[in-house]
Design a protein around this motif. Sequence first.
Motif, PDB file in Angstrom:
ATOM      1  N   LYS A 335       0.828  -1.207   0.000  1.00 29.41           N
ATOM      2  CA  LYS A 335       0.000   0.000   0.000  1.00 29.41           C
ATOM      3  C   LYS A 335       0.865   1.260   0.000  1.00 29.41           C
ATOM      4  O   LYS A 335       0.468   2.295  -0.508  1.00 29.41           O
ATOM      5  N   ASP A 336       2.043   1.158   0.562  1.00 29.27           N
ATOM      6  CA  ASP A 336       2.971   2.288   0.655  1.00 29.27           C
ATOM      7  C   ASP A 336       3.931   2.250  -0.541  1.00 29.27           C
ATOM      8  O   ASP A 336       4.569   1.229  -0.797  1.00 29.27           O
ATOM      9  N   ALA A 337       4.037   3.380  -1.258  1.00 27.97           N
ATOM     10  CA  ALA A 337       4.897   3.428  -2.451  1.00 27.97           C
ATOM     11  C   ALA A 337       6.371   3.266  -2.130  1.00 27.97           C
ATOM     12  O   ALA A 337       7.168   2.962  -3.017  1.00 27.97           O
ATOM     13  N   GLU A 338       6.765   3.458  -0.870  1.00 27.28           N
ATOM     14  CA  GLU A 338       8.166   3.340  -0.483  1.00 27.28           C
ATOM     15  C   GLU A 338       8.454   2.029   0.250  1.00 27.28           C
ATOM     16  O   GLU A 338       9.510   1.877   0.859  1.00 27.28           O
ATOM     17  N   PHE A 390       6.597  -7.404  -4.265  1.00 25.77           N
ATOM     18  CA  PHE A 390       5.696  -6.485  -4.965  1.00 25.77           C
ATOM     19  C   PHE A 390       5.870  -5.075  -4.413  1.00 25.77           C
ATOM     20  O   PHE A 390       6.013  -4.893  -3.197  1.00 25.77           O
ATOM     21  N   ASN A 391       5.845  -4.065  -5.303  1.00 26.78           N
ATOM     22  CA  ASN A 391       5.719  -2.692  -4.823  1.00 26.78           C
ATOM     23  C   ASN A 391       4.238  -2.334  -4.824  1.00 26.78           C
ATOM     24  O   ASN A 391       3.390  -3.229  -4.797  1.00 26.78           O
ATOM     25  N   ASP A 392       3.906  -1.074  -4.894  1.00 27.09           N
ATOM     26  CA  ASP A 392       2.489  -0.694  -4.835  1.00 27.09           C
ATOM     27  C   ASP A 392       1.789  -0.820  -6.185  1.00 27.09           C
ATOM     28  O   ASP A 392       0.585  -0.553  -6.280  1.00 27.09           O
ATOM     29  N   LYS A 393       2.539  -1.243  -7.232  1.00 29.73           N
ATOM     30  CA  LYS A 393       1.945  -1.328  -8.562  1.00 29.73           C
ATOM     31  C   LYS A 393       2.037  -2.706  -9.204  1.00 29.73           C
ATOM     32  O   LYS A 393       1.147  -3.104  -9.956  1.00 29.73           O
ATOM     33  N   GLU A 394       3.111  -3.472  -8.907  1.00 28.28           N
ATOM     34  CA  GLU A 394       3.315  -4.718  -9.639  1.00 28.28           C
ATOM     35  C   GLU A 394       4.364  -5.595  -8.972  1.00 28.28           C
ATOM     36  O   GLU A 394       5.043  -5.182  -8.015  1.00 28.28           O
ATOM     37  N   LEU A 395       4.522  -6.789  -9.508  1.00 35.25           N
ATOM     38  CA  LEU A 395       5.608  -7.679  -9.118  1.00 35.25           C
ATOM     39  C   LEU A 395       6.913  -7.099  -9.639  1.00 35.25           C
ATOM     40  O   LEU A 395       7.042  -6.790 -10.825  1.00 35.25           O
ATOM     41  N   LEU A 415      18.873   2.713  -3.098  1.00 36.12           N
ATOM     42  CA  LEU A 415      18.612   3.439  -4.343  1.00 36.12           C
ATOM     43  C   LEU A 415      17.297   4.228  -4.311  1.00 36.12           C
ATOM     44  O   LEU A 415      16.917   4.828  -5.307  1.00 36.12           O
ATOM     45  N   MET A 416      16.631   4.255  -3.168  1.00 36.19           N
ATOM     46  CA  MET A 416      15.377   4.998  -3.066  1.00 36.19           C
ATOM     47  C   MET A 416      15.541   6.482  -3.391  1.00 36.19           C
ATOM     48  O   MET A 416      14.724   7.057  -4.140  1.00 36.19           O
ATOM     49  N   PRO A 417      16.590   7.175  -2.884  1.00 35.88           N
ATOM     50  CA  PRO A 417      16.746   8.593  -3.247  1.00 35.88           C
ATOM     51  C   PRO A 417      16.907   8.801  -4.756  1.00 35.88           C
ATOM     52  O   PRO A 417      16.324   9.724  -5.322  1.00 35.88           O
ATOM     53  N   ALA A 418      17.698   7.938  -5.409  1.00 41.60           N
ATOM     54  CA  ALA A 418      17.868   8.052  -6.870  1.00 41.60           C
ATOM     55  C   ALA A 418      16.564   7.778  -7.591  1.00 41.60           C
ATOM     56  O   ALA A 418      16.233   8.433  -8.601  1.00 41.60           O
ATOM     57  N   ARG A 419      15.779   6.843  -7.064  1.00 40.97           N
ATOM     58  CA  ARG A 419      14.505   6.487  -7.676  1.00 40.97           C
ATOM     59  C   ARG A 419      13.542   7.680  -7.590  1.00 40.97           C
ATOM     60  O   ARG A 419      12.839   8.006  -8.552  1.00 40.97           O
ATOM     61  N   LYS A 420      13.520   8.347  -6.443  1.00 44.07           N
ATOM     62  CA  LYS A 420      12.650   9.521  -6.259  1.00 44.07           C
ATOM     63  C   LYS A 420      13.087  10.651  -7.183  1.00 44.07           C
ATOM     64  O   LYS A 420      12.260  11.346  -7.781  1.00 44.07           O
ATOM     65  N   GLU A 421      14.396  10.823  -7.294  1.00 41.20           N
ATOM     66  CA  GLU A 421      14.921  11.893  -8.142  1.00 41.20           C
ATOM     67  C   GLU A 421      14.536  11.665  -9.607  1.00 41.20           C
ATOM     68  O   GLU A 421      14.139  12.600 -10.315  1.00 41.20           O
ATOM     69  N   ARG A 422      14.613  10.423 -10.060  1.00 40.25           N
ATOM     70  CA  ARG A 422      14.269  10.118 -11.450  1.00 40.25           C
ATOM     71  C   ARG A 422      12.781  10.312 -11.723  1.00 40.25           C
ATOM     72  O   ARG A 422      12.385  10.651 -12.831  1.00 40.25           O
ATOM     73  N   SER A 423      11.966  10.070 -10.699  1.00 39.89           N
ATOM     74  CA  SER A 423      10.516  10.191 -10.910  1.00 39.89           C
ATOM     75  C   SER A 423      10.012  11.600 -10.595  1.00 39.89           C
ATOM     76  O   SER A 423       8.813  11.873 -10.667  1.00 39.89           O
ATOM     77  N   GLY A 424      10.935  12.498 -10.221  1.00 36.74           N
ATOM     78  CA  GLY A 424      10.573  13.901  -9.989  1.00 36.74           C
ATOM     79  C   GLY A 424       9.911  14.174  -8.666  1.00 36.74           C
ATOM     80  O   GLY A 424       9.247  15.203  -8.518  1.00 36.74           O
ATOM     81  N   LEU A 425      10.099  13.282  -7.691  1.00 37.42           N
ATOM     82  CA  LEU A 425       9.460  13.500  -6.380  1.00 37.42           C
ATOM     83  C   LEU A 425      10.367  14.305  -5.457  1.00 37.42           C
ATOM     84  O   LEU A 425      11.568  14.272  -5.560  1.00 37.42           O
TER      85      LEU A 425
END
Length: 425
Positions: A335-338, A390-395, A415-425
């Motif tokens: 349920k949580d995107a992170e 699974f994340n909040d969208k898929e396997l 890699l969560m900070p890099a992932r957020k940066e790439r997605s513009g969050l």
Amino acid sequence: MELEVISDSNKRLRLNKKIVWGIAIILVPLAMFYLDKQKLYKEEKPPMPTVLYGEQELYPILGSYTWNAGEIEKEIKDLTQLIEYQNAEFRENLNIQFPKNQQPIFIARGNYYNGEIKAEPYQTLYREFAFLRNESRKEIYSIKAYWKDGKRAEYIIPVNIKEISPEKNYLARNKGYHSLLIVGDTDKNVMDELYSEPFHFLFETSSSLDLKDANAIYPELQVKEEPSYILFDHTKEAFRTASLEELMKYMKENTYSKKSSIVGRVTKLDRNLGVIQVDDNVFTSADIRDLKVGQKISLEVKQLNKDIPYYRIIEDIKVIKAADAVFSAAKWLAKDAEKVSILAIGPTAFTEQFKSPNKEDFKLVENIEFQETLTLKNGEAVPGAAVYVFNDKELVFQTDEFGELLNYLFEFEMLMPARKERSGL
């Protein structure tokens, strides 16, 4: 009679005292030995890696870590003043090795910046690769290592790098790159024209001179006409022509290209970073919209630079076998995107290790579901033990090894900070 009873009682008392003292003499040293061992255990620190920059050994500095005594934090507010940089001449290889019996499960590589370690995604995902630039600079390489049971350690390696200048300054400095000397024709934006064609040459520098200056500064080149376009790699002149069209033709015909065909199963997918893993092979691609974890696919891959492993393109992807639809059900999703949720399938001997994991190792896990078996939509059962993440969208990941799951969880966290940066969050 009474005297005899008292005498026997005194004898027993004295004997009991001797026994107590004997036990104490044995237990006290044992207790002291145990406490000393506990003290040493708690004071134990993470292993120090061996870091080789070419043939020169660099000495990493241990930063914050969590080990037997809990978390030990170290704050370094101003690296430029408090840390002595190690002097080193540029080398192409940076090799990091931990002692064999203390190998981390996961290592994130990057740089120390603004008081924290910044993981570089591709150098972390391509585990044995570090791209180093040949230029004079101060660099603070960083490592964050993860072991199981919540053990973590950060290391920094401050280096004052001295550029190894090429024999001539018109040569490219870095292996795998090119430089271009343009003689005459200085009004044209030549580089824009070259980049309009997808030759995948990596240009490091370009410079423009008129014919007189070119011969005055570089007489050994013996330039006789203008315009002249002279292409160099990091060791020598590679090509010379008076025609921009001829230069483009040369680049097209001499672009490094190594094609390979790969068939395998998609085991990991990260849409934010554009990363796909097929069995043990990691790839990056701008378009992974139609891919799913669990698919069996074939890829046609073209390597575009022999010195940079992630400089390649996927030319064709074909799905040989679709992922089973059972893993598309919304009930598995986090349920949580992170955070992620886990489905562990298999006998008790396999799933037991998931039931009381170290909290720090599983801190980004929202939920774990256990099943002895799972029937797929095609009517077959999941063969053997397996783990699905699974994340909040898929396997997003699948494996049959607990250690590989830990590696994924640590990678996901780092890699969560890099992932957020790439997605513009």
